[in-house]
Design a protein around this motif. Sequence first.
Motif, PDB file in Angstrom:
ATOM      1  N   LEU A   1     -29.725 -24.990 -11.500  1.00 12.18           N
ATOM      2  CA  LEU A   1     -30.580 -26.650 -10.607  1.00 12.18           C
ATOM      3  C   LEU A   1     -31.452 -26.016 -11.581  1.00 12.18           C
ATOM      4  O   LEU A   1     -31.695 -27.280 -11.555  1.00 12.18           O
ATOM      5  N   TYR A   2     -32.729 -25.264 -11.508  1.00 16.20           N
ATOM      6  CA  TYR A   2     -33.502 -25.291 -12.634  1.00 16.20           C
ATOM      7  C   TYR A   2     -32.969 -25.699 -13.976  1.00 16.20           C
ATOM      8  O   TYR A   2     -34.080 -26.349 -14.730  1.00 16.20           O
ATOM      9  N   ALA A   3     -32.255 -25.283 -14.742  1.00 10.59           N
ATOM     10  CA  ALA A   3     -31.987 -25.104 -15.665  1.00 10.59           C
ATOM     11  C   ALA A   3     -31.735 -27.045 -16.384  1.00 10.59           C
ATOM     12  O   ALA A   3     -31.900 -27.275 -17.647  1.00 10.59           O
ATOM     13  N   MET A   4     -30.937 -27.085 -14.893  1.00  7.95           N
ATOM     14  CA  MET A   4     -30.088 -28.714 -15.055  1.00  7.95           C
ATOM     15  C   MET A   4     -31.603 -29.289 -15.127  1.00  7.95           C
ATOM     16  O   MET A   4     -31.960 -30.639 -16.379  1.00  7.95           O
ATOM     17  N   LEU A   5     -32.652 -29.633 -14.775  1.00 13.21           N
ATOM     18  CA  LEU A   5     -33.657 -29.716 -14.903  1.00 13.21           C
ATOM     19  C   LEU A   5     -34.894 -29.639 -15.440  1.00 13.21           C
ATOM     20  O   LEU A   5     -34.760 -30.633 -16.541  1.00 13.21           O
ATOM     21  N   ILE A   6     -34.591 -28.059 -15.994  1.00 17.48           N
ATOM     22  CA  ILE A   6     -35.491 -28.377 -17.274  1.00 17.48           C
ATOM     23  C   ILE A   6     -35.182 -28.615 -18.447  1.00 17.48           C
ATOM     24  O   ILE A   6     -35.670 -29.780 -19.409  1.00 17.48           O
ATOM     25  N   GLY A   7     -33.879 -29.231 -18.767  1.00 18.11           N
ATOM     26  CA  GLY A   7     -32.832 -29.539 -19.952  1.00 18.11           C
ATOM     27  C   GLY A   7     -33.021 -31.358 -19.896  1.00 18.11           C
ATOM     28  O   GLY A   7     -33.019 -31.665 -20.890  1.00 18.11           O
ATOM     29  N   GLY A   8     -32.782 -31.773 -18.762  1.00 13.73           N
ATOM     30  CA  GLY A   8     -32.911 -33.136 -18.468  1.00 13.73           C
ATOM     31  C   GLY A   8     -34.682 -33.117 -18.952  1.00 13.73           C
ATOM     32  O   GLY A   8     -34.652 -34.485 -19.986  1.00 13.73           O
ATOM     33  N   VAL A   9     -35.166 -32.818 -18.371  1.00 18.23           N
ATOM     34  CA  VAL A   9     -36.877 -32.814 -18.769  1.00 18.23           C
ATOM     35  C   VAL A   9     -36.935 -32.880 -20.456  1.00 18.23           C
ATOM     36  O   VAL A   9     -37.461 -33.674 -20.853  1.00 18.23           O
ATOM     37  N   ILE A  10     -36.642 -31.863 -20.876  1.00 16.17           N
ATOM     38  CA  ILE A  10     -36.513 -31.522 -22.288  1.00 16.17           C
ATOM     39  C   ILE A  10     -35.983 -33.281 -22.724  1.00 16.17           C
ATOM     40  O   ILE A  10     -37.217 -33.156 -23.889  1.00 16.17           O
ATOM     41  N   GLY A  11     -34.510 -33.127 -22.475  1.00 15.69           N
ATOM     42  CA  GLY A  11     -34.235 -34.623 -23.609  1.00 15.69           C
ATOM     43  C   GLY A  11     -34.586 -35.016 -23.212  1.00 15.69           C
ATOM     44  O   GLY A  11     -34.478 -36.234 -24.298  1.00 15.69           O
ATOM     45  N   VAL A  12     -35.576 -35.622 -21.886  1.00 14.51           N
ATOM     46  CA  VAL A  12     -35.765 -37.419 -21.874  1.00 14.51           C
ATOM     47  C   VAL A  12     -37.034 -36.996 -23.367  1.00 14.51           C
ATOM     48  O   VAL A  12     -37.699 -38.121 -23.944  1.00 14.51           O
ATOM     49  N   PHE A  13     -37.942 -36.263 -23.400  1.00 18.45           N
ATOM     50  CA  PHE A  13     -39.120 -35.941 -24.065  1.00 18.45           C
ATOM     51  C   PHE A  13     -38.781 -36.178 -26.049  1.00 18.45           C
ATOM     52  O   PHE A  13     -39.353 -36.593 -25.978  1.00 18.45           O
ATOM     53  N   ILE A  14     -37.723 -35.449 -25.841  1.00 19.62           N
ATOM     54  CA  ILE A  14     -37.099 -35.449 -27.433  1.00 19.62           C
ATOM     55  C   ILE A  14     -35.895 -37.106 -27.319  1.00 19.62           C
ATOM     56  O   ILE A  14     -36.940 -37.400 -28.477  1.00 19.62           O
ATOM     57  N   VAL A  15     -35.685 -37.641 -26.552  1.00 20.14           N
ATOM     58  CA  VAL A  15     -34.805 -39.310 -26.478  1.00 20.14           C
ATOM     59  C   VAL A  15     -35.828 -40.585 -26.122  1.00 20.14           C
ATOM     60  O   VAL A  15     -35.977 -41.182 -27.439  1.00 20.14           O
ATOM     61  N   ARG A  16     -36.944 -39.954 -25.910  1.00 18.83           N
ATOM     62  CA  ARG A  16     -37.690 -40.984 -25.079  1.00 18.83           C
ATOM     63  C   ARG A  16     -37.122 -42.422 -24.981  1.00 18.83           C
ATOM     64  O   ARG A  16     -37.532 -43.803 -26.165  1.00 18.83           O
ATOM     65  N   PRO A  17     -35.946 -42.726 -23.970  1.00 19.03           N
ATOM     66  CA  PRO A  17     -35.330 -43.724 -24.104  1.00 19.03           C
ATOM     67  C   PRO A  17     -36.320 -44.781 -23.389  1.00 19.03           C
ATOM     68  O   PRO A  17     -36.730 -44.363 -22.790  1.00 19.03           O
ATOM     69  N   GLU A  18     -35.814 -45.951 -23.856  1.00 19.83           N
ATOM     70  CA  GLU A  18     -37.044 -47.381 -23.602  1.00 19.83           C
ATOM     71  C   GLU A  18     -35.978 -47.507 -21.961  1.00 19.83           C
ATOM     72  O   GLU A  18     -34.813 -47.335 -22.320  1.00 19.83           O
ATOM     73  N   ILE A  19     -36.141 -48.008 -20.851  1.00 20.75           N
ATOM     74  CA  ILE A  19     -35.754 -48.411 -18.912  1.00 20.75           C
ATOM     75  C   ILE A  19     -35.332 -50.195 -19.540  1.00 20.75           C
ATOM     76  O   ILE A  19     -35.256 -50.814 -20.162  1.00 20.75           O
ATOM     77  N   VAL A  20     -33.563 -49.862 -19.763  1.00 20.92           N
ATOM     78  CA  VAL A  20     -33.340 -50.945 -19.929  1.00 20.92           C
ATOM     79  C   VAL A  20     -32.729 -52.081 -19.122  1.00 20.92           C
ATOM     80  O   VAL A  20     -32.882 -52.894 -18.901  1.00 20.92           O
ATOM     81  N   ILE A  21     -32.949 -51.634 -18.066  1.00 19.35           N
ATOM     82  CA  ILE A  21     -32.423 -52.517 -17.181  1.00 19.35           C
ATOM     83  C   ILE A  21     -33.433 -52.845 -15.932  1.00 19.35           C
ATOM     84  O   ILE A  21     -34.773 -52.557 -16.465  1.00 19.35           O
ATOM     85  N   ALA A  22     -33.150 -54.321 -15.361  1.00 16.43           N
ATOM     86  CA  ALA A  22     -34.465 -54.281 -14.860  1.00 16.43           C
ATOM     87  C   ALA A  22     -35.683 -54.187 -13.730  1.00 16.43           C
ATOM     88  O   ALA A  22     -35.617 -52.729 -12.863  1.00 16.43           O
ATOM     89  N   ALA A  23     -36.231 -54.383 -14.197  1.00 17.88           N
ATOM     90  CA  ALA A  23     -37.738 -53.540 -13.459  1.00 17.88           C
ATOM     91  C   ALA A  23     -37.579 -54.640 -11.575  1.00 17.88           C
ATOM     92  O   ALA A  23     -37.758 -53.452 -10.830  1.00 17.88           O
ATOM     93  N   SER A  24     -37.230 -55.382 -11.453  1.00 10.74           N
ATOM     94  CA  SER A  24     -37.182 -56.276  -9.495  1.00 10.74           C
ATOM     95  C   SER A  24     -36.119 -57.383  -9.571  1.00 10.74           C
ATOM     96  O   SER A  24     -35.952 -57.488 -10.546  1.00 10.74           O
TER      97      SER A  24
END
Length: 544
Positions: free
Chosen positions: A255-278
Amino acid sequence: MNSLVLLLLGLALFFIAYVSYGAFLAKSWGIDPSRKTPANALRDDIDYCPANPNVLLGHHFSSIAGAGPITGPILASVFGWLPVYLWIVIGSIFVGGVHDWGSLFASIRHEGKSIGEIIRVNLGQKGKMLFNIFAWLTLVLVVAAFTDICAGTFAFDPAKGDLTGARAGTASVLFIFLAMGFGYFVYRKGARLSVSSVIGVALLFFCIFLGYSFPVLKLSKLAWDVILIIYIFAASTLPVWLLLQPRDYLCSFLLYAMLIGGVIGVFIVRPEIVIAASNGFTIGEGSKAQYLFPMLFVTVACGAISGFHSLVGSGTTSKQINNEKDSKLIGYGGMLIEGLVAILALISVAAFKDVSGTPAIIFSSGIATFMNSFGLPIEVGKVFVILAFSAFALTSLDTATRIGRYVFQEFFDKPDGTAEKAAGSNMYVATAITVVASCLLLLYGYSKIWPIFGSANQLLAGLSLLALTVWFANTGKSYKMTMIPMIFMFAVTLSALVILVKNFFAAGNIILGILAVVLFVLAVYLIYTAAHTMKEKKSKNLSA
C-alpha cells in the motif's frame, strides 16, 4: 486547477495537523508513556499481543483503509471535486483523526475492550447492548460489502478474457501463505524483524510476479465468494500473530508503494482537474435525486471519518499497543494517511474525462497512468494497483469479521463486563453467525449496500464520538473536540437514513429498508439513553 496543488496542500495540512493538533490532543487527554497497556498486562498471544509500532501501524492502516477511501471519493465526485476535497481534508484532521485516536486511547484505558464496554462503564448495560447491536449490524454490512467488492475484483470473465482480476487473486492467495510463514518465524522462531521484513517484502513482490505471470485462479465471482467466506472464518479464529498481524504488516508495504508511486506520478504528470468544481446541491431528479447534504458526507465515508475505525481501534489495535505514546502515530497518523489515499482517489477520477467502470477500475487506471510517467507499463500498473486495492479491502474484511466476533461474544457478557460461558460466546459460533448474516446480504451487491453502509458507518462514528464525549466528561477532561464533530455527524447520518428508508421502500428493497429503520431507531434510542443518563448523573452530583 492543477492536481499537484491539491496534493501538496493536503500533505502540508496533514503534516501541520499531526504536529500541532496532535500535540494538543495528547496533552488534553493525558497520554502517559509510563502506563502499562493491556497488551502487556493481559498478554495471551492470541488477542492480546504487544507489537512493534511500525508493524502495528501497518496492521491498523491496512485494516481501516479498506475500499472506503477509494470507493467513497470516486462515487462522491458527482457533486464536484471541491466539496469532496474540503471534506476529506477538514474531516480527516478534525473529525476522523480525533475519532480514531480517541477510540483507540479510550479502549487502552479500558483494558483493550470495545467501545461498547466503554459505554457500559459510562452509560450502563442497556447503552452497551444497544450500541453493540448497532455495531454488529454495521459490521455485517461491512463484511457483505467488502466480500462482494473483493470477489468482483478477483473474478475472471472468459468472455472478456481480461486477466487482471485472476492475476490479483492469485497473488493475494500467495500473500496469505507468505504472511503465515512470516508470522511463524518472527513470533515463534525469534527472527529479527528488520531482516524478516526485507525478505518478506522481496517475497511479496515475487508473489506479484508469480500472480502476474501464472494467473492460475481464473474463477467466477461465486467461487471467490466461497473462498473469501472460508478465509474470513479462518482469519477471525486463528491467533492474531499467525495471520492477521503479519499479513497486514506485509501488505502495508504494498500500500505504501502504491501511495508513493501515485504521489510521484502526480508530481511528474501534474494533470489538470477536468471535472467541475461543484455541480450544485442536487444531483439527479425524482427518486434518484442525491443531495449534497447529507449524501456527500456519507458517500465519502472512510475518506474523512468511519465508525468502523473505532471498532478496529478498540477491537484489535488496542490489544497490541505496546506504549500509550504509540497511539498518536497509529490512531491519528493512520487516519491522515488514509486522507492522503482519498485525495489520490479523487485526483484519479477528477483528472480524466469520461471515466467509467467500478471505482477499483477507475482508480487503477488513473494511478497506473500516473506511474507510467516513470516507466511502469500501464497494464502492469493496473494489476499492481488492483492488487493494492484488494489488499485494502481484504485486510478490512478479515479485521471486520474478527471484530464482529468480538462484539457478538460481548452480547453474552455479564452485567459487570466479565465473560459468561454460553454457546454464543464461543469464538467459532460467534464467527459463524456473523459470516452467515453477511452472506444473506451478499445477494444485493455492494452498489445497493454501499449507501446504507455509508450511513450506518458514519452514524456509528457519531455514536463512538458520543461514548468518548461522555467518558471525557466523566473523567474531567475537555470534550469539545469530540462533542462538536458528534453533533455534526448525527445531523448528517440521521438525515441520510431518513432519505434511504424512503428510497429503499420505493425501490422494493424491503430488507435494506427495514434494516435502515432498525439502525435509525437504535441510534435515536441510544442518544436518548445517553442524554437521560448524563442528566441523572448531573442531578446526583448537584444533590450531593
